[in-house]
Structure formats: structure tokens, C-alpha cells
Design a protein around this motif. Sequence first.
Motif, PDB file in Angstrom:
ATOM      1  N   SER A   1       3.538  31.955  35.516  1.00  0.00           N
ATOM      2  CA  SER A   1       2.363  32.189  35.221  1.00  0.00           C
ATOM      3  C   SER A   1       1.295  32.129  36.488  1.00  0.00           C
ATOM      4  N   GLY A   2       0.483  33.383  36.423  1.00  0.00           N
ATOM      5  CA  GLY A   2      -0.190  33.511  37.505  1.00  0.00           C
ATOM      6  C   GLY A   2       0.312  34.401  38.636  1.00  0.00           C
ATOM      7  N   LEU A   3       1.614  34.412  38.796  1.00  0.00           N
ATOM      8  CA  LEU A   3       2.081  35.422  39.707  1.00  0.00           C
ATOM      9  C   LEU A   3       2.076  36.992  39.209  1.00  0.00           C
ATOM     10  N   ARG A   4       1.945  37.470  40.333  1.00  0.00           N
ATOM     11  CA  ARG A   4       1.683  39.160  40.132  1.00  0.00           C
ATOM     12  C   ARG A   4       3.176  39.557  40.482  1.00  0.00           C
ATOM     13  N   ALA A   5       3.380  40.817  40.004  1.00  0.00           N
ATOM     14  CA  ALA A   5       4.654  41.617  39.984  1.00  0.00           C
ATOM     15  C   ALA A   5       5.389  41.581  41.508  1.00  0.00           C
ATOM     16  N   GLY A   6       4.261  41.680  42.568  1.00  0.00           N
ATOM     17  CA  GLY A   6       4.840  41.701  43.934  1.00  0.00           C
ATOM     18  C   GLY A   6       5.106  40.337  44.283  1.00  0.00           C
ATOM     19  N   GLU A   7       5.017  39.425  43.791  1.00  0.00           N
ATOM     20  CA  GLU A   7       5.056  38.037  44.033  1.00  0.00           C
ATOM     21  C   GLU A   7       6.503  37.529  43.807  1.00  0.00           C
ATOM     22  N   VAL A   8       7.246  38.330  42.874  1.00  0.00           N
ATOM     23  CA  VAL A   8       8.347  37.704  42.300  1.00  0.00           C
ATOM     24  C   VAL A   8       9.724  38.649  42.667  1.00  0.00           C
ATOM     25  N   ARG A   9      10.748  37.900  42.343  1.00  0.00           N
ATOM     26  CA  ARG A   9      11.982  38.779  42.755  1.00  0.00           C
ATOM     27  C   ARG A   9      12.885  38.788  41.566  1.00  0.00           C
ATOM     28  N   MET A  10      13.806  39.475  41.250  1.00  0.00           N
ATOM     29  CA  MET A  10      14.675  39.302  40.199  1.00  0.00           C
ATOM     30  C   MET A  10      15.911  38.810  40.694  1.00  0.00           C
ATOM     31  N   GLU A  11      16.457  37.716  40.324  1.00  0.00           N
ATOM     32  CA  GLU A  11      17.644  37.011  40.845  1.00  0.00           C
ATOM     33  C   GLU A  11      17.867  35.673  39.809  1.00  0.00           C
ATOM     34  N   GLY A  12      19.147  35.461  40.113  1.00  0.00           N
ATOM     35  CA  GLY A  12      19.573  34.244  39.045  1.00  0.00           C
ATOM     36  C   GLY A  12      19.288  34.623  37.796  1.00  0.00           C
ATOM     37  N   GLU A  13      19.518  35.881  37.014  1.00  0.00           N
ATOM     38  CA  GLU A  13      19.386  36.111  35.850  1.00  0.00           C
ATOM     39  C   GLU A  13      18.005  36.059  35.256  1.00  0.00           C
ATOM     40  N   GLY A  14      17.051  36.153  36.280  1.00  0.00           N
ATOM     41  CA  GLY A  14      15.606  36.085  35.874  1.00  0.00           C
ATOM     42  C   GLY A  14      14.748  36.505  36.928  1.00  0.00           C
ATOM     43  N   LEU A  15      13.321  35.899  36.805  1.00  0.00           N
ATOM     44  CA  LEU A  15      12.399  36.076  37.786  1.00  0.00           C
ATOM     45  C   LEU A  15      12.253  34.924  38.552  1.00  0.00           C
TER      46      LEU A  15
END
Lengths: 166, 770
Positions: B574-588
Motif C-alpha cells: 500500500s502506498g507504493l507506485r508502479a515505478g517503485e515495485v518489481r515483479m519477482e517471487g510470484e508477486g510484487l
Amino acid sequence: MTIRINGTDYDPPEDARVSLLDLLRDRLQLTGTKVGCNQGACGACTVLIDGRRVLSCLTLAAQADGRKVTTIEGLGADGLHPLQAAFLEHDGLQCGYCTPGQICAAAAMLVEAEAGMPSYVTADLTAPVTLSRDEVRERMSGNLCRCGAHNGIVDAILSVAQERAA
Amino acid sequence: MSRVQNVIVGTARSALSWVPAQWLPGGTPDPLIGRHGEIGRQASRIDGEIKVRGEARFAAEVAMDGLCYATLVHSTIARGRIARLDSTAAETAPGVLLVVTHRNMPKVASPSLVSMSDPTAVGNSDLPILQDDRVHYNGQVVAAVVAATQEQADHAATLIAIDYEAAQAETRFGQAKSGARIIPSLLIERNHLSFGKAERELARAPHRVDNLYRTQWQNHNAIELHALTAAWVGDRLTVHDTTQMIAGEAAALAKAFGIPRDQVQVLSPFVGGGFGGKGMWDHQIVAVAAARMVGRPLRLQLSRESVYRIVGGRSATEQRVAIGADADGCFTALLHDGWSVMPPYGACPEAYTLGTRSAYRAKSFEILQRHIDIAVVPNTFMRAPGEAIGTFALESAVDELAHNLAMDPVELRLRNMPDKHPITGAPFSQHAQDQAWRDGAARFGWEQRAAKPGTRREGEWRIGMGCGGGSFPYVRMPGAAVRLTVRRDGTATLACSGQEMGMGTATVVVQQVADRLGLPLSAVTVEIGDSALPAAPMAGGSSQTVSIAAAVLAAAEKLPAELLRLAGNSSPLSGLRAGEVRMEGEGLASASEPARRETFRAILSRANLEEVSVTASGTPPLEMLKFAMHSTAAMFCELRVSDVTGEIRVDRLLGSFDCGTILNPRTAASQFRGGMIMGLGLALTEETLLDERSGRIMNPTLADYHVPVHMDVPQIDVIWTDIPDPRSPLGARGIGEIGITGIAGAVANAVFNATGKRVRDLPITLDKLL
């Protein structure tokens, strides 16, 4: 009379012109057997009749009357045939269209070699046959592949030949 | 192929040369480059098992109730008109449902010719299809018979009697040369290029070669015959076809038959080999029209002869290559021109000079192709159209020059390696052909080559080694779209209308989706081969994988925002923007605090959704206009030639490639080898024999057209530099066509090294060596 295909009996077609290939593909939906030329030049339609390889496009269905036909579907009926597994292992295919014919031809070819039948490249016609790479290439030359999976096909067949010899 | 296009492409290129690279696609290299994941691993073909079991359903294998069968009848003259056509006997033959001729064929406009600017223009010929009594080439479709069984249709087709009124037609290559035309551009490149004063440089060069090379007509000969099963329900059309252009064909059929695009579905999950031949030809139009006329589902599977008659192959060519060099072997002039066939009703320019433009550095260039019109089935794109045969001429000429200079042919090539595009000056995105040459030479044992031809013997056999270089442009097609779906059960599916002809397309798509999403391979599936899915470009120009990869990248960039929106306030994300996350380990996961993470399952469960989908298209392929981007190769061949019979046996073949990241070494090696084997056929065995008096193909069978068989194919070694291209998705470039490129030259040069005889006329059959 009936034709036994992969263990099931079928009536020969009424139209005497029907080839074994067209019986399999069009009438019985056994479409694992492929068509590439309808004149015995490419080997895609290879099936086994009483264990020997034949080109089903050059065989009238009526000629198979009373005989046992094995197609690719029958070869792998009880889990993958060792040749099928070896083709996967050695990437002996690309588009997969010539593959059933290659596998059926190889199955019969291994038996031919084990029975001591010589080929054009066999040096000693009376000695038992050892399946070298050249022997396999020569004996499989009736099965065309256009994608160029030849190396993998020969590797796959040699690996099965070696397992059987061991 | 217009002058306007030359101006547009030229303007775009010069504008892009001023745009900083980081603003363009690939300006920031794909984050997957260099990361260890599924990409680069030897994943097995995902469709391998059903193929070895014979369970993969090809186009002519779809069962339908009430299916009927068609057979084509072909013209036996090159040009003229049908004076009399008697189909009475055929119409009354047992089982016959319909005879289609120009007298009853519905009005159908032919598909527009293949065009670079319109992805729905997929026609290989724009001649009318059974619309009138005119004949334009020998073998043209003049009738079709539909019957309840194939046997009945085949028999009835022999009962059709046709008298022709023949007209004068040019069918001779040599005669037609005087009427050659010059088209402004070849695909997206300018045709005529003049840089420096090449003829003058050639004349004053201390060392030069200047020769004519000829290449033969060829046919693709995919083992699977062209075939379709077509069914109409009202105004809805379903076509099971074997095609390299699923989306384009659906659009073309909709247009031809006057129905909305969404009422046509083309299905082609497996293609039994294509090589450029499985495009849009007359038979699809005839079959779809006939199915509508009889009101039953219909199958048209061409006979092998029919494939030769109406599906064009590779044009014959006559090419001049001249090279001038200074005392050190540096090229001062490179000239490449010649003739190939392109009838006015065809669309393939057989661009054999394209590869020459980026192959070597030279002080001056003069390049021009001329196209001749003869009455033949329109020639088309066949694996590495242009490059496969252009490199035969060019690489033979380089070998001849090396011999004149008494210089090692590999050394001569290395001395002339370009460090930027030799003509436009554009920087290479990545180019390590020199390394491919050195690695290949070392591995092949090139140092064992006898510099003097005809000196190595073993009994009746003369042994020789030869080499040849290859270059094939990187192409990424605009407009590729994909749909990426992630499900609550932790699986994902990538869907697009892409084509699987054995290249391993579906397999590498699964690998990259796994890497993009941080999923195991087993959680990813792919849906392709259906025009109802988001439109992928055609399979051609070695472009499909990178075109789809760019769309997958775009979809994967879109997905996190969707997932974050669903994750809500109670998620650790919660609170993270798309540019601040990565897809890894079967999720974000948060990029800066990796402990803040949530799986796709958890996000979708909380949102009480079964799945989330995004659809996306790749960025416009501007990188190919700013940079010189080419897959390259160095090919090595060892063969022996019998002194007694002239027979050639190829003993060893090695391909050393520089093609960016290799996405799957197992399927890539197979694809390289496949191209190289088709190159052996080009060099040694294959030829479509055209009777120049009648324009008729005389060997329309696999018995008389000799594709390489197992005994002709040696063990083939393939190696690659595996250096990623920083400008392309995944760092990859095309690999489907570079394999055939350079082989014919390597073989011809090995024949020269073995025998001292230079054959400049393909195929090199034994009669040419006696």
C-alpha cells in the motif's frame, strides 16, 4: 476381413481407391500419420504393417486387409515410446510434421538392423550390423525433414539403438 | 516501394540520428538483459510431446460434420485465354457437388499485395482469381472441383476439358533482361546506392575481381502441404489454415468476402514448416468461396504439384559482384548489381544486395537491382530472401579476391570489417562478427586449410575447406499486441495471434513471461495461433520473437499498476507506485524494501478476482532506424569432391553466430542448423526447373526436387558470441534466417579449395565439376 489398426479392427473402405493414408487421416481421424507428397518421396506417411515400415500413401487400404497396422498413435499408446522420448531429449523436431513418420521409420529400422539387414553403406554384408551415424543417416534418408532437425533425429535414434544393444 | 517511401524513411533516419539514444526504445537496456533466469536456459519445446505423439492438430486435420473436399485444376499454358471449358463430365461424376470456374465464381477482389506500410496487405499476387477467362502464367488455377470425398474430387478434376487460346508470353530470363525495370526501393531500403566513384575506383585498383554469379529457382517445400479447412455459418467464417500471417489473413479474407473483421476467425496453432511460403495465395480464396457456394465445410489440401504450380518460390538471379582492393587487401570499391524476377502482379523484390551494404567497409559502393517480368507464378520470400543468394555472390567474390591476393580469406574479411554502417555511417547497436570469425576459425581448425587449391587428397577424393560470412538485418515489426493475464491460482497466460512453425516461438514466450513476472516456467502458458487473440505480426523477416517480446515488455510494465490498484490499503504494498515495485517471487515487491511484498495470489484473493489482464503493444521500432542492427555469421565448411564422379560430400559444417542474446540454446541451435541445411540444399542439390519455352515447372515433386536428406547432412557445429544487443528487447536479434546466409558461399569456396575449380552457378551439381 478387417484391418487391425493399433489393436482395433476396422472394415476396409468401400471405395477401392482409398489409400491407407487417407483411410487413417480422413476416415478414422488418425491424423498423426502425415501427408507430404502422395508419391512415396517424403516418408511423412510412414506407418508399420506387421512391424515393417511402409509408405501408407503408396499402399491401398485394401492391401492392409487382414494385417496389423501400427501408427504413431499406437506406438506411444502405453506412454511415450523410447524413440518419442529420445526425439524430445535430442530436439529431433521443429515443426513436428515429419516427426511421426521419422519415428515410425526409425522403429522399424532398428529392427531391420538388429536382424542383420545391410544397407548401402554397410561394409561387410555378412557381419552383424552396427548402427553407426552413417548407417542411421543412410537408413533414414527416405524420410525428409525440411526444418533441418537431422542431427537431433540421428542422435535420438542412436541413443535408442545403444540402449537396446546394452 | 515508392520514392515517397524512400523520402519518409530517409527523413526519419536523419531525424533520429539527432535524437539521443536514451529517448528511444532500448535507450535503457531491457532489465532482463544479463539477468539469470529462464531466458538463456535449454527449456524443452512446450509442444514437443504432442508433436512426437502425433497429436498436434494441423490445418487439414480438423474434423467437421459434412466436410467436403476440393481439388484444383491448373492452366497448361503461360498466357492467353480459356477458349472452351467443358465441365459436364466432372459435374455428373459420382460425389461431385460443385465445379468452380470463372463462369460461376463469385466476384472477389484479390488481396492487396504485401506492403511494408499495411500489415493487412498480405497478397503474393494481385491477379484476379477465377474472375475471367484469362491466363497469366503456367499453372494458374483455372477450376476447382468439390466432392464428397477427396478421391471423387481428384478423379472428377481429370474430366474437365479445356482448350486454350495461347498468347505470346515472355518466359525466358535472358530475353526479358532488356525490358528490366528499376524500382525505387527494396523493402525499406533505397534500391540504387552510389557512394564514391566505384567504377573508377575499381578500374584503378591494384587488385580486383569482377564476375557474374547465377542462382537457381527454388521452392520452400515445407513438408506439410498448403491446406485449409473452411466453414461458413451464415456470414461468419472459420478457417483452419497453415499460415505465417494469421492476423493479416483474417483481415484479408474479411475484406475479400465483404464481412466484418470480427466475423472471420483464422486458426493456425501449428504450421508444418513455412520458410516464407505459407502466406496468402489463390487457394485460400478459392476454398473459402467454394465452401460458401456449397454450403458445407470444405477442405482444400493442395497436392505437392499444386503447391509448385501456384505458390511461388525464390527467384533465379544473375548477379555481378566486383571488388577492388589496395595492396593490403582493403576494399576500395564494392559493386553489386543484377537481375531477378518480379512480375508486375507480384511483390517480392528478392533483395540480394541488402546484405552487401553492411557486410564490409569500402571506399566506394555501387549497388543496383533490376527486376524482370516473365510469365511465371509470382516469386516470393523464401528463407533469407536476398541474403541467402546475395551472400553466395559476395562471399565467392571475396574468396576469389583473397586467392588473387594470396591472403587467407578469413584475414581478408577481418581486414574489411566495418566499425559502423559502411554506407549510412549509423552506429552498430552491437557487432561482433570479427569475434564470430575468430571463434569459428579456431574451433573449426581453419589453420589446417591448404592455401593452395587442389592439394589435399584422400584416394579418389579431393578435400577442401571454405568459409563465408553472413549478415541479416534486425527487424521488429510495429503493432504487435499481447494480452497478459495473471490468475488467482498463481498462473499466467500470454495470448497473441503469433505463429509457431517450429522455431520455438511459443517456448521462448513462456520463458520470457516467467522472467518478466517472476514466475516458475510451469506456471506460464501461452495461447497463440488464433486471429481472435490480440494481433501479432506475421512470422517473417526473423522478426516475430523480438516483436512479441517488445509487447510482452510493455504488458509487463502495465501490469504492476493494475495489481497495485487491486491490492488496496491493507496490502504491504500500500502506498507504493508502479515505478517503485518489481515483479519477482510470484508477486510484487518494493524495489527499495524487498521485504514489502505480496504474491499475485494474495492480491487477487483479497480483491476477490479470478484474474487480471492487461493488453499492450510494443513501442514503435525506432531503434532499427537509428542504429545499424544486424545478426551476423561466419560459416565454415569442409567437403570432399570425387575425382571420378564429381560427387560432393560435405563432411563438416560450422556456424559461428553473433545474434545478441540466445534465448533458448536448444531451440536456437536447431534453428541455426535448419537454416544451414537449407543452405546446403541451395548450394548443392535444389533447383526448380523451369522450362523456359513454356514457363512450366518441370519437377513439381519431392522426388525430382532434391532437398537435403539425412545422408547429405553432416553433424553441424554451432557456436555464438551471446553478447546482448543493448538496443533490442531481451538483447535478442533474429536467428531464423541468418543460418542459411553465407552457407552457399562457404560451400562454393570449399569446392574451389578442394578442386581449384570456381563454380559461379548454383546448384553445384557434379556435372559442373567433371
